[in-house]
Design a protein around this motif. Structure first.
Motif, PDB file in Angstrom:
ATOM      1  N   LEU A  29      -7.578  23.973  -7.600  1.00  0.00           N
ATOM      2  CA  LEU A  29      -8.652  23.727  -6.643  1.00  0.00           C
ATOM      3  C   LEU A  29      -9.116  25.017  -5.978  1.00  0.00           C
ATOM      4  O   LEU A  29     -10.323  25.303  -5.915  1.00  0.00           O
ATOM      5  CB  LEU A  29      -8.191  22.719  -5.583  1.00  0.00           C
ATOM      6  CG  LEU A  29      -8.008  21.276  -6.054  1.00  0.00           C
ATOM      7  CD1 LEU A  29      -7.390  20.410  -4.967  1.00  0.00           C
ATOM      8  CD2 LEU A  29      -9.341  20.679  -6.495  1.00  0.00           C
ATOM      9  N   VAL A  30      -8.165  25.802  -5.500  1.00  0.00           N
ATOM     10  CA  VAL A  30      -8.533  27.041  -4.804  1.00  0.00           C
ATOM     11  C   VAL A  30      -9.038  28.079  -5.804  1.00  0.00           C
ATOM     12  O   VAL A  30      -9.906  28.897  -5.475  1.00  0.00           O
ATOM     13  CB  VAL A  30      -7.342  27.579  -3.988  1.00  0.00           C
ATOM     14  CG1 VAL A  30      -7.733  28.845  -3.226  1.00  0.00           C
ATOM     15  CG2 VAL A  30      -6.853  26.532  -2.998  1.00  0.00           C
ATOM     16  N   GLY A  31      -8.519  28.053  -7.039  1.00  0.00           N
ATOM     17  CA  GLY A  31      -9.030  28.954  -8.065  1.00  0.00           C
ATOM     18  C   GLY A  31     -10.487  28.675  -8.385  1.00  0.00           C
ATOM     19  O   GLY A  31     -11.300  29.597  -8.538  1.00  0.00           O
ATOM     20  N   ALA A  32     -10.836  27.378  -8.479  1.00  0.00           N
ATOM     21  CA  ALA A  32     -12.236  27.007  -8.697  1.00  0.00           C
ATOM     22  C   ALA A  32     -13.098  27.450  -7.521  1.00  0.00           C
ATOM     23  O   ALA A  32     -14.227  27.935  -7.697  1.00  0.00           O
ATOM     24  CB  ALA A  32     -12.352  25.504  -8.900  1.00  0.00           C
ATOM     25  N   LEU A  36     -16.399  30.015  -7.411  1.00  0.00           N
ATOM     26  CA  LEU A  36     -17.666  29.667  -6.764  1.00  0.00           C
ATOM     27  C   LEU A  36     -18.042  30.691  -5.695  1.00  0.00           C
ATOM     28  O   LEU A  36     -19.206  31.088  -5.580  1.00  0.00           O
ATOM     29  CB  LEU A  36     -17.566  28.274  -6.140  1.00  0.00           C
ATOM     30  CG  LEU A  36     -17.513  27.097  -7.119  1.00  0.00           C
ATOM     31  CD1 LEU A  36     -17.276  25.797  -6.368  1.00  0.00           C
ATOM     32  CD2 LEU A  36     -18.797  27.021  -7.934  1.00  0.00           C
ATOM     33  N   LEU A  37     -17.055  31.133  -4.925  1.00  0.00           N
ATOM     34  CA  LEU A  37     -17.315  32.134  -3.892  1.00  0.00           C
ATOM     35  C   LEU A  37     -17.742  33.460  -4.511  1.00  0.00           C
ATOM     36  O   LEU A  37     -18.642  34.139  -3.999  1.00  0.00           O
ATOM     37  CB  LEU A  37     -16.069  32.326  -3.021  1.00  0.00           C
ATOM     38  CG  LEU A  37     -15.722  31.171  -2.081  1.00  0.00           C
ATOM     39  CD1 LEU A  37     -14.346  31.383  -1.465  1.00  0.00           C
ATOM     40  CD2 LEU A  37     -16.772  31.025  -0.992  1.00  0.00           C
ATOM     41  N   ALA A  38     -17.094  33.838  -5.617  1.00  0.00           N
ATOM     42  CA  ALA A  38     -17.467  35.084  -6.293  1.00  0.00           C
ATOM     43  C   ALA A  38     -18.902  35.009  -6.811  1.00  0.00           C
ATOM     44  O   ALA A  38     -19.661  35.983  -6.702  1.00  0.00           O
ATOM     45  CB  ALA A  38     -16.495  35.351  -7.448  1.00  0.00           C
ATOM     46  N   ALA A  67      -8.549  33.774  -4.312  1.00  0.00           N
ATOM     47  CA  ALA A  67      -7.834  34.041  -5.567  1.00  0.00           C
ATOM     48  C   ALA A  67      -6.357  34.314  -5.309  1.00  0.00           C
ATOM     49  O   ALA A  67      -5.490  33.839  -6.058  1.00  0.00           O
ATOM     50  CB  ALA A  67      -8.475  35.220  -6.292  1.00  0.00           C
ATOM     51  N   CYS A  68      -6.046  35.063  -4.260  1.00  0.00           N
ATOM     52  CA  CYS A  68      -4.648  35.358  -3.937  1.00  0.00           C
ATOM     53  C   CYS A  68      -3.902  34.083  -3.551  1.00  0.00           C
ATOM     54  O   CYS A  68      -2.734  33.900  -3.930  1.00  0.00           O
ATOM     55  CB  CYS A  68      -4.569  36.379  -2.800  1.00  0.00           C
ATOM     56  SG  CYS A  68      -4.975  38.065  -3.305  1.00  0.00           S
ATOM     57  N   VAL A  69      -4.553  33.200  -2.800  1.00  0.00           N
ATOM     58  CA  VAL A  69      -3.926  31.921  -2.449  1.00  0.00           C
ATOM     59  C   VAL A  69      -3.675  31.093  -3.712  1.00  0.00           C
ATOM     60  O   VAL A  69      -2.601  30.502  -3.888  1.00  0.00           O
ATOM     61  CB  VAL A  69      -4.809  31.146  -1.452  1.00  0.00           C
ATOM     62  CG1 VAL A  69      -4.261  29.738  -1.227  1.00  0.00           C
ATOM     63  CG2 VAL A  69      -4.893  31.891  -0.121  1.00  0.00           C
ATOM     64  N   ALA A  70      -4.658  31.055  -4.601  1.00  0.00           N
ATOM     65  CA  ALA A  70      -4.492  30.314  -5.850  1.00  0.00           C
ATOM     66  C   ALA A  70      -3.330  30.867  -6.662  1.00  0.00           C
ATOM     67  O   ALA A  70      -2.524  30.099  -7.221  1.00  0.00           O
ATOM     68  CB  ALA A  70      -5.785  30.379  -6.666  1.00  0.00           C
ATOM     69  N   ILE A  71      -3.213  32.162  -6.728  1.00  0.00           N
ATOM     70  CA  ILE A  71      -2.122  32.794  -7.481  1.00  0.00           C
ATOM     71  C   ILE A  71      -0.776  32.495  -6.829  1.00  0.00           C
ATOM     72  O   ILE A  71       0.226  32.235  -7.504  1.00  0.00           O
ATOM     73  CB  ILE A  71      -2.361  34.314  -7.585  1.00  0.00           C
ATOM     74  CG1 ILE A  71      -3.553  34.591  -8.499  1.00  0.00           C
ATOM     75  CG2 ILE A  71      -1.115  35.032  -8.090  1.00  0.00           C
ATOM     76  CD1 ILE A  71      -4.059  36.013  -8.427  1.00  0.00           C
TER      77      ILE A  71
END
Length: 236
Positions: A29-32, A36-38, A67-71
């Motif tokens: 979810l956060v990666g998606a 979108l933010l990028a 991205a860091c949170v997703a990772i």
């Protein structure tokens, strides 16, 4: 170093205990959201060197933060099951080798013949820096790094990115300048937070504060963050 979730449960990080979608739901979810933010930063808001406000500076940082949170929430067991290290790391290297390296050369050549300006090169590097930050944290996590370690290193590198160290090194290496400038009016990331262009001494202090904050993000003991979290929950 095992992940924090594995340490708490006693489950080896190489063993999956649930479904892929459930155990990686935050990452997906956060990666998606990061993608979108990028896309928004690149194609929706003005894509230019100047930063007009502290809010806009934060917006431009949101893709790498997400991205860091997703990772950090990537499930290591599933990553190893899919042998992600054999796919993601070569892909990251190829992106650097086949895009960032030739793009840098081509932009430099275009600047030499007058068909490009310095801002073109600047905006190219602005994309490369968060790419490198995210790549390093991903490599760390896939290699077994803890969730806490990802968040700490991602935070520290983001602070250093915004510290002005790069500006200091750039003017120090610039042989066209007669010493360090008295006024840093090109450093928009400083201007929007200070409310005015930084003087040389203000820039030094700005950099020093950020370096200290980065060190604290890496070195402060976990129990301090835990205590702060408990206190916030009680007051809430």
């Amino acid at each position: 170093m095992p992940s924090s979730s594995s340490t708490r449960t006693g489950t080896p990080p190489s063993v999956t205990t649930g479904s892929f979608w459930l155990e990686n739901r935050v990452t997906l979810l956060v990666g998606a959201l990061a993608i979108l933010l990028a896309a928004m930063v690149r194609f929706v808001i003005p894509y230019e060197r100047e930063i007009t406000s502290a809010w806009m500076l934060f917006v431009k940082l949101t893709p790498q933060i997400a991205a860091c949170v997703a990772i950090a929430w990537l499930n290591i067991a599933w990553a190893r099951r899919f042998r992600l290290h054999l796919v993601a790391l070569p892909a990251i290297f190829l992106a650097f080798l086949c895009y960032f390296v030739p793009k840098t050369f081509m932009t430099a050549m275009d600047m030499a013949d007058g068909s490009a300006v310095f801002e073109d090169l600047y905006l190219h590097v602005v994309v490369f820096v968060p790419f490198l930050l995210v790549a390093l944290t991903l490599a760390y996590r896939i290699g077994g790094g803890s969730r806490e370690g990802v968040l700490r290193t991602g935070t520290a590198m983001t602070i250093l990115q915004m510290s002005g160290l790069e500006d200091l090194m750039a003017v120090s290496m610039n042989r066209r300048l007669d010493g360090i400038p008295e006024l840093w009016d090109w450093a928009h990331h400083m201007t929007v937070r200070l409310g005015h262009p930084a003087t040389r001494n203000e820039a030094y202090a700005f950099i020093a504060v950020h370096v200290v904050l980065a060190v604290l993000a890496l070195a402060l003991p976990r129990r301090l963050f835990t205590a702060i979290g408990r206190r916030l929950r009680r007051t809430g």
